[in-house]
Design an enzyme around this catalytic site. Structure first.
Site, PDB file in Angstrom:
ATOM      1  N   HIS A 169       0.846  -1.194   0.000  1.00 17.19           N
ATOM      2  CA  HIS A 169       0.000   0.000   0.000  1.00 17.19           C
ATOM      3  C   HIS A 169       0.884   1.248   0.000  1.00 17.19           C
ATOM      4  O   HIS A 169       1.790   1.380   0.831  1.00 17.19           O
ATOM      5  CB  HIS A 169      -0.919   0.004   1.213  1.00 17.19           C
ATOM      6  N   GLU A 172       1.652   3.493   3.029  1.00 21.29           N
ATOM      7  CA  GLU A 172       2.287   2.776   4.129  1.00 21.29           C
ATOM      8  C   GLU A 172       3.790   2.612   3.861  1.00 21.29           C
ATOM      9  O   GLU A 172       4.427   1.653   4.297  1.00 21.29           O
ATOM     10  CB  GLU A 172       1.603   1.418   4.326  1.00 21.29           C
ATOM     11  N   HIS A 315       2.469  -4.090   6.962  1.00 24.67           N
ATOM     12  CA  HIS A 315       1.557  -2.975   6.685  1.00 24.67           C
ATOM     13  C   HIS A 315       1.543  -2.038   7.891  1.00 24.67           C
ATOM     14  O   HIS A 315       2.205  -2.282   8.899  1.00 24.67           O
ATOM     15  CB  HIS A 315       0.138  -3.504   6.437  1.00 24.67           C
ATOM     16  N   GLU A 374       0.411  -5.428  11.098  1.00 23.67           N
ATOM     17  CA  GLU A 374       0.005  -4.019  11.036  1.00 23.67           C
ATOM     18  C   GLU A 374       0.813  -3.247  12.073  1.00 23.67           C
ATOM     19  O   GLU A 374       0.511  -3.264  13.260  1.00 23.67           O
ATOM     20  CB  GLU A 374      -1.494  -3.882  11.303  1.00 23.67           C
TER      21      GLU A 374
END
Length: 407
Positions: A169, A172, A315, A374
């Site tokens: 992404h 990110e 992420h 994450e």
């Protein structure tokens, strides 16, 4: 190892105590077998903290000093100084004569945090890493929509094959910094025959092979960091997909407006229907078909060619670890996720209602452990001021992952 006593205060956690003491959460838990590591601390509990073997960098507060001025001088956030010095009075300035611990210096580093850490910096730093650590291998696994190389770096000579990827992404991109810094620290520890994250680096090198793809989505990262240049070949379309906004802070997609982590053939149709986005957009558009985008296809082909034993997709944000997919994951996945959580302070989560991600596809195709991590908390893109804290968590998590490898 020498132990120091510590009395837990209100708001203390294993994570905050470990960070202040500059030890791993795992080491702190092992030093306190008398209590469950996942049980909240009660103020007044006595803990044993491993005493660091290295001398800390210290500073004696001078008249007129403020914590902000000291932080600016040393090049860190005020919050970092308070983490390193948990006994400082909350909200008050330290008195003259107070000794405070300072962060370790970063001079001589190859990977230096910057808000412009894009594809060119990744390529340049990889060359410097190979020069400094000749045992690091590099490869080009494909090209982006705009023809930028998608680069990979390998380290280790062991039979168990790990994979880490970052910046699927675009907003990110700080995950690329984390991945590259880890490569540097691991390479340096191997060269010096020292530890990394509490583990013997040479032993991890002997047991594992790690391949890192530090920036899967270079075109998207460039948009987030630099904005849309007027001479961009897709300028008109990208501008329209971004609703005419000059800000690309919320852009997660590649240069064709496709969300690369919704591109993998594992429940792709279900995810496409769930997202409800049917044309190019800054996020959540799954594309016209699985692996239609060159970046996702390159990552899948590289994974198939290398036959990895386990993977981590890095992420932001949420400080969580997703480890399952539709009951197809092997039994050890849950156990491994718990160990990764203990090392990093992140929460292992059994995720439902999500498909088509890289981790999902890997688990479905190979029935091997796959994790989405994450990192950090806040709103993407996370600020550079959060990097050091995030990196410390991820360093512990990644070295724990390498130690999970059998053999």
């Amino acid at each position: 190892m020498r132990m120091e006593e510590y009395v837990a205060a209100r708001g203390d956690t294993y994570r905050s105590i470990a960070r202040a003491a500059r030890v791993g959460i795992r080491e702190l838990a092992e030093a306190n077998p008398q209590r469950p590591a996942d049980e909240p601390l009660r103020p007044g509990e006595l803990l044993y903290v491993p005493a660091g073997t290295a001398h800390r960098r210290m500073y004696v507060v001078q008249p007129g000093d403020s914590l902000t001025a000291i932080a600016e001088w040393i090049g860190c956030a005020d919050r970092r100084l308070r983490e390193l010095n948990p006994l400082l009075p909350a909200g008050d300035e330290p008195a003259p004569g107070t000794r405070i611990a300072l962060p370790a210096p970063t001079s001589g580093r190859i990977v230096v945090p910057s808000s412009a850490y894009g594809p060119d910096r990744v390529a340049a730093d990889l060359k410097r890493l190979v020069s400094a650590f000749p045992f690091v291998k590099t490869a080009t696994i494909g090209s982006s929509v705009m023809g930028k190389p998608i680069l990979a770096a390998g380290i280790g000579d062991g039979p168990f094959r790990w994979h880490l990827n970052a910046s699927l992404h675009a907003n990110e991109w700080i995950t690329s910094l984390i991945a590259m810094r880890f490569l540097e620290d691991y390479g340096r520890a191997c060269r010096r025959k020292t530890q990394i994250g509490g583990f013997d680096a040479a032993e991890l090198y002997r047991r594992t092979t790690l391949w890192v793809v530090p920036m899967v989505n270079p075109d998207g990262v460039e948009l987030v960091q630099e904005g849309l240049r007027p001479d961009h070949p897709l300028a008109a379309r990208i501008g329209r997909w971004n609703r005419g906004s000059a800000s690309f802070r919320n852009w997660k997609a590649n240069a064709r407006g496709v969300d690369l982590n919704d591109q993998f053939p594992a429940g792709w149709e279900e995810e496409r229907c769930r997202r409800g986005v049917h044309s190019p957009a800054p996020r959540d558009y799954s594309g016209d078909a699985p692996l239609s985008e060159p970046e996702a296809a390159a990552l899948a082909e590289f994974t198939e060619a290398q036959s990895f034993d386990a993977v981590i997709a890095l992420h932001t944000q949420g400080e969580e670890i997703y480890w399952n997919y539709g009951g197809l994951e092997p039994p050890e996945s849950k156990i491994w996720a718990h160990r990764l959580g203990l090392a990093s302070g992140y929460r292992p989560i059994a995720l439902t209602g999500s498909d088509a991600g890289f981790k999902d596809w890997f688990i479905a195709k190979y029935r091997r452990p796959g994790f989405t991590v994450e990192a950090g908390c806040g709103r993407n893109p996370l600020p550079l001021s959060a990097f050091e804290e995030m990196y410390d968590d991820c360093l512990r998590l990644l070295t724990e992952a390498l130690d999970l490898s059998p053999g």
